[in-house]
Design an enzyme around this catalytic site. Structure first.
Site, PDB file in Angstrom:
ATOM      1  N   LYS A 229     -31.829  65.112 132.332  1.00  0.00           N
ATOM      2  CA  LYS A 229     -31.230  63.792 132.117  1.00  0.00           C
ATOM      3  C   LYS A 229     -30.093  63.976 130.920  1.00  0.00           C
ATOM      4  O   LYS A 229     -30.055  64.967 130.281  1.00  0.00           O
ATOM      5  CB  LYS A 229     -31.908  62.871 131.636  1.00  0.00           C
TER       6      LYS A 229
ATOM      7  N   PHE B 239     -36.870  47.332 133.245  1.00  0.00           N
ATOM      8  CA  PHE B 239     -35.882  48.572 132.388  1.00  0.00           C
ATOM      9  C   PHE B 239     -34.812  48.962 133.334  1.00  0.00           C
ATOM     10  O   PHE B 239     -34.022  49.854 133.164  1.00  0.00           O
ATOM     11  CB  PHE B 239     -36.883  49.618 131.937  1.00  0.00           C
TER      12      PHE B 239
ATOM     13  N   THR C  29     -45.039  60.695 131.880  1.00  0.00           N
ATOM     14  CA  THR C  29     -43.742  59.865 131.468  1.00  0.00           C
ATOM     15  C   THR C  29     -43.167  59.328 130.202  1.00  0.00           C
ATOM     16  O   THR C  29     -42.157  59.395 129.865  1.00  0.00           O
ATOM     17  CB  THR C  29     -43.553  58.698 132.751  1.00  0.00           C
TER      18      THR C  29
ATOM     19  N   ASN D 103     -36.613  60.359 127.888  1.00  0.00           N
ATOM     20  CA  ASN D 103     -37.677  61.387 128.097  1.00  0.00           C
ATOM     21  C   ASN D 103     -37.065  62.562 128.889  1.00  0.00           C
ATOM     22  O   ASN D 103     -37.841  63.401 129.725  1.00  0.00           O
ATOM     23  CB  ASN D 103     -38.748  60.687 128.862  1.00  0.00           C
TER      24      ASN D 103
ATOM     25  N   HIS E 121     -36.347  64.583 134.843  1.00  0.00           N
ATOM     26  CA  HIS E 121     -36.940  63.799 136.022  1.00  0.00           C
ATOM     27  C   HIS E 121     -37.586  64.768 136.762  1.00  0.00           C
ATOM     28  O   HIS E 121     -36.827  65.886 137.139  1.00  0.00           O
ATOM     29  CB  HIS E 121     -35.972  62.945 136.776  1.00  0.00           C
TER      30      HIS E 121
ATOM     31  N   GLU F  18     -34.792  63.039 147.787  1.00  0.00           N
ATOM     32  CA  GLU F  18     -34.060  63.277 146.412  1.00  0.00           C
ATOM     33  C   GLU F  18     -33.117  64.356 146.686  1.00  0.00           C
ATOM     34  O   GLU F  18     -31.983  64.539 146.364  1.00  0.00           O
ATOM     35  CB  GLU F  18     -34.959  63.247 145.194  1.00  0.00           C
TER      36      GLU F  18
HETATM   37  P1  RTP Z   1     -38.849  60.405 136.373  1.00  0.00           P
HETATM   38  O1  RTP Z   1     -38.645  59.664 137.706  1.00  0.00           O
HETATM   39  O2  RTP Z   1     -37.598  60.004 135.407  1.00  0.00           O
HETATM   40  O3  RTP Z   1     -39.445  61.763 136.558  1.00  0.00           O
HETATM   41  O4  RTP Z   1     -39.949  59.680 135.563  1.00  0.00           O
HETATM   42  P2  RTP Z   1     -41.500  59.343 136.173  1.00  0.00           P
HETATM   43  O5  RTP Z   1     -41.757  59.542 137.876  1.00  0.00           O
HETATM   44  O6  RTP Z   1     -42.262  60.052 135.427  1.00  0.00           O
HETATM   45  O7  RTP Z   1     -41.542  57.672 135.877  1.00  0.00           O
HETATM   46  P3  RTP Z   1     -41.047  56.443 136.720  1.00  0.00           P
HETATM   47  O8  RTP Z   1     -42.003  55.158 136.574  1.00  0.00           O
HETATM   48  O9  RTP Z   1     -40.537  56.706 137.954  1.00  0.00           O
HETATM   49  O10 RTP Z   1     -39.768  55.688 135.761  1.00  0.00           O
HETATM   50  C1  RTP Z   1     -38.727  56.424 136.045  1.00  0.00           C
HETATM   51  C2  RTP Z   1     -38.052  56.391 134.499  1.00  0.00           C
HETATM   52  O11 RTP Z   1     -37.781  55.315 134.144  1.00  0.00           O
HETATM   53  C3  RTP Z   1     -37.834  55.201 132.654  1.00  0.00           C
HETATM   54  N1  RTP Z   1     -38.647  54.362 132.174  1.00  0.00           N
HETATM   55  N2  RTP Z   1     -38.663  53.408 131.357  1.00  0.00           N
HETATM   56  N3  RTP Z   1     -38.925  51.308 129.277  1.00  0.00           N
HETATM   57  C4  RTP Z   1     -39.682  51.646 130.344  1.00  0.00           C
HETATM   58  O12 RTP Z   1     -40.979  51.131 130.302  1.00  0.00           O
HETATM   59  C5  RTP Z   1     -39.553  52.794 131.446  1.00  0.00           C
HETATM   60  N4  RTP Z   1     -40.282  53.160 132.093  1.00  0.00           N
HETATM   61  C6  RTP Z   1     -39.792  53.854 132.756  1.00  0.00           C
HETATM   62  C7  RTP Z   1     -38.079  56.654 132.221  1.00  0.00           C
HETATM   63  O13 RTP Z   1     -37.018  57.396 131.729  1.00  0.00           O
HETATM   64  C8  RTP Z   1     -38.865  57.275 133.561  1.00  0.00           C
HETATM   65  O14 RTP Z   1     -38.739  58.567 133.526  1.00  0.00           O
END
Ligand code: RTP
Length: 148
Positions: free
Chosen positions: A9, A57, A91, A112, A115, A126
């Site tokens: 990112k 978010f 995450t 973070n 991804h 993707e």
């Molecule tokens: P990613 O897709 O980035 O690998 O992350 P992930 O599957 O571990 O998590 P996901 O639930 O798909 O969320 C995607 C990205 O959104 C941001 N996020 N912000 N502020 C918040 O509560 C929040 N929750 C998620 C994070 O950057 C997350 O990686």
């Protein structure tokens, strides 16, 4: 062989973590099958994160992902989707274990660093979105030293 989509990112790129992150996937024994540095626009970021469009978010997330260059990659190897997620860590960096990328290099969920696809099916989608021409077709000479 299984493939996953990994994206460093904008914070990861700006902080100079690209080499470190690539190195962790290389040293594990995964193979790089596609890579590009891109700045994505809002429409593209919204497509990538379409599943999260109802989340509070979402706007901040799209803003973050479009704020600078990202490094988009295809990595290949046995169980690379699940193992890739383990290398990346939870995450929320406050829950990611030390030794994972987020555990070592991130503090906040909204910054973070990286991804990784969460399933083989999302990886397929993707990769199709980010690499419409598909992966590069090559085989590493290290293959027999990593796979029996
Ligand atoms: P990613 O897709 O980035 O690998 O992350 P992930 O599957 O571990 O998590 P996901 O639930 O798909 O969320 C995607 C990205 O959104 C941001 N996020 N912000 N502020 C918040 O509560 C929040 N929750 C998620 C994070 O950057 C997350 O990686």
């Amino acid at each position: 062989m299984e493939q996953t989509f990994i994206m460093i990112k904008p914070d990861g790129v700006q902080r100079g973590l690209v080499g470190e992150i690539i190195s962790r996937f290389e040293k594990k024994g995964f193979f790089l099958k596609g890579m590009k540095l891109v700045i994505v626009d809002r429409a593209f970021a919204e497509k990538h994160y379409a599943d999260l469009s109802a989340k509070p978010f979402f706007d901040g997330l799209v803003e973050y992902i479009t704020s600078g260059p990202v490094v988009a990659m295809i990595w290949e190897g046995k169980n690379v989707v699940t193992t890739g997620r383990k290398i990346i860590g939870a995450t929320n960096p406050s829950e990611s274990a030390p030794g994972t990328i987020r555990g070592d290099f991130a503090v906040e969920i909204g910054r973070n660093v990286i991804h990784g696809s969460d399933s083989v099916e999302s990886a397929r989608k993707e990769i199709a979105l980010w690499f419409p021409d598909g992966a590069e077709n090559w085989e590493s000479s290290l293959h027999p030293w990593i796979y029996e």
